[in-house]
Design an enzyme around this catalytic site. Structure first.
Site, PDB file in Angstrom:
ATOM      1  N   GLU A   1       0.846  -1.252  -0.033  1.00 47.42           N
ATOM      2  CA  GLU A   1       0.033  -0.067  -0.152  1.00 47.42           C
ATOM      3  C   GLU A   1       0.904   1.277  -0.068  1.00 47.42           C
ATOM      4  O   GLU A   1       1.985   1.400   0.656  1.00 47.42           O
ATOM      5  CB  GLU A   1      -0.904   0.022   1.273  1.00 47.42           C
ATOM      6  CG  GLU A   1      -1.791   1.236   1.241  1.00 47.42           C
ATOM      7  CD  GLU A   1      -2.366   1.278   2.625  1.00 47.42           C
ATOM      8  OE1 GLU A   1      -3.596   2.151   2.643  1.00 47.42           O
ATOM      9  OE2 GLU A   1      -2.162   0.699   3.514  1.00 47.42           O
TER      10      GLU A   1
ATOM     11  N   LYS B   1      -9.836   2.488  -1.808  1.00 46.44           N
ATOM     12  CA  LYS B   1      -9.868   2.160  -0.451  1.00 46.44           C
ATOM     13  C   LYS B   1     -11.298   2.546   0.351  1.00 46.44           C
ATOM     14  O   LYS B   1     -11.670   3.784   0.291  1.00 46.44           O
ATOM     15  CB  LYS B   1      -8.568   2.890   0.294  1.00 46.44           C
ATOM     16  CG  LYS B   1      -8.491   2.447   1.685  1.00 46.44           C
ATOM     17  CD  LYS B   1      -7.156   2.838   2.523  1.00 46.44           C
ATOM     18  CE  LYS B   1      -6.976   2.387   3.995  1.00 46.44           C
ATOM     19  NZ  LYS B   1      -5.654   2.898   4.386  1.00 46.44           N
TER      20      LYS B   1
ATOM     21  N   CYS C   1      -5.286  -2.196   3.563  1.00 46.84           N
ATOM     22  CA  CYS C   1      -5.281  -2.001   4.792  1.00 46.84           C
ATOM     23  C   CYS C   1      -6.101  -2.809   5.588  1.00 46.84           C
ATOM     24  O   CYS C   1      -6.272  -3.844   5.484  1.00 46.84           O
ATOM     25  CB  CYS C   1      -5.093  -0.395   5.040  1.00 46.84           C
ATOM     26  SG  CYS C   1      -4.580   0.127   6.744  1.00 46.84           S
TER      27      CYS C   1
END
Length: 300
Positions: A184, A259, A293
């Site tokens: 990421e 995200k 994440c």
């Protein structure tokens, strides 16, 4: 316009119960050479051979560079030097690199082929997975994934970033991985050669590289025949900043996952906005989704 020589003998002797695949011809458009497409074509032949449970692939190959050396060496000497990687032949070198074994020389294969001196090679690739009929086991598909541990170091420009990225993609491809996964926010490395600015302004500079980033990884996926999950990259869309993970498929198509759950730091320092759905991507190895994440809880 008719060709000035016959490409191959009559193909009316096909035996549907035969145990070998005969390779007729492989061609790559000159505009796309150097992208390892011939390797993918050979791999497709191998995949078909395994799928059909055939013993081998047979091929007759030209020797288009022999004319440069035929006044100085015999055909046997030429072949030995090509096999020893002392001479490059566009056809035989590629065939040997793809696991084919030279079985014998075919004289007068195409007498009008002056570049090859009329010679050709008879080659064979053996299917090690071949199983006699009645004994074939159930094939279990598997997927190989390479996860990159990427060192964030100072770089001088985008070209150096591209060089580092290709090193990892090439290594994963050499290990026959189907997917390679970058971390990421790894494009934050690009900030190391940009002017220092406040956090919110600095991270928005990365959006200026989106087009070059997408072009780079699209070409790498095609060239190295691997699906790339390009970590994640900050991009501005409709004046909003998003943290996006791009999927670069080896067929040249691109997908992206926004995200979903933005961290407090991303909101506070950079003003990142969140996406609103999980995408499901069709790949040559099945359906996949990308979670960034702690995107571990799907939104309703």
């Amino acid at each position: 316009m008719k060709p000035n020589y016959s490409i191959a003998p009559e193909l009316d002797n096909h035996d549907p119960e035969g145990d070998a695949l005969y390779g007729m011809e492989i061609m790559v458009d000159p505009d796309y050479r150097g992208m390892k497409l011939s390797r993918r074509l050979y791999d497709a032949r191998k995949t078909l051979t395994r799928k059909k449970n055939l013993k081998k692939i047979l091929a007759g190959g030209r020797l288009p560079n022999y004319y440069k050396h035929k006044d100085k060496m015999t055909i046997q000497e030429y072949l030995e030097r090509v096999m020893d990687r002392k001479i490059y032949d566009p056809v035989l070198t590629a065939q040997i690199s793809n696991g084919f074994v030279l079985k014998r020389i075919l004289p007068d294969y195409l007498p009008t082929d002056k570049a090859s001196g009329g010679y050709a090679t008879f080659l064979e690739w053996t299917n090690l997975a071949f199983e006699p009929k009645g004994l074939r086991r159930h094939e279990t598909p598997y997927v190989r994934v390479s996860a990159i541990q990427y060192q964030m170091r100072v770089i001088s420009g985008f070209d150096e970033f591209a060089k580092h990225s290709e090193f990892f993609v090439a290594a994963a491809s050499d290990y026959k991985s189907d997917f390679v996964l970058f971390p990421e926010m790894f494009t934050m490395q690009l900030l190391t050669f940009l002017p220092n600015k406040r956090p919110g302004e600095a991270v928005r500079q990365l959006s200026d590289f989106t087009e070059k980033y997408i072009e780079l990884f699209t070409n790498l996926a095609i060239k190295h025949n691997i699906n790339i999950i390009g970590g994640s990259h900050f991009n501005i869309e409709n004046d909003n900043l998003y943290n996006i993970s791009y999927l670069f498929k080896r067929d040249g198509t691109v997908g992206k996952q926004y995200k979903l759950h933005i961290t407090p730091s991303e909101k506070k320092w950079w003003g990142v906005k969140g996406g609103d759905k999980v995408e499901v991507f069709e790949t040559d190895k099945g359906k996949i989704a990308i979670l960034i994440c702690y995107d571990v809880e799907f939104p309703e």
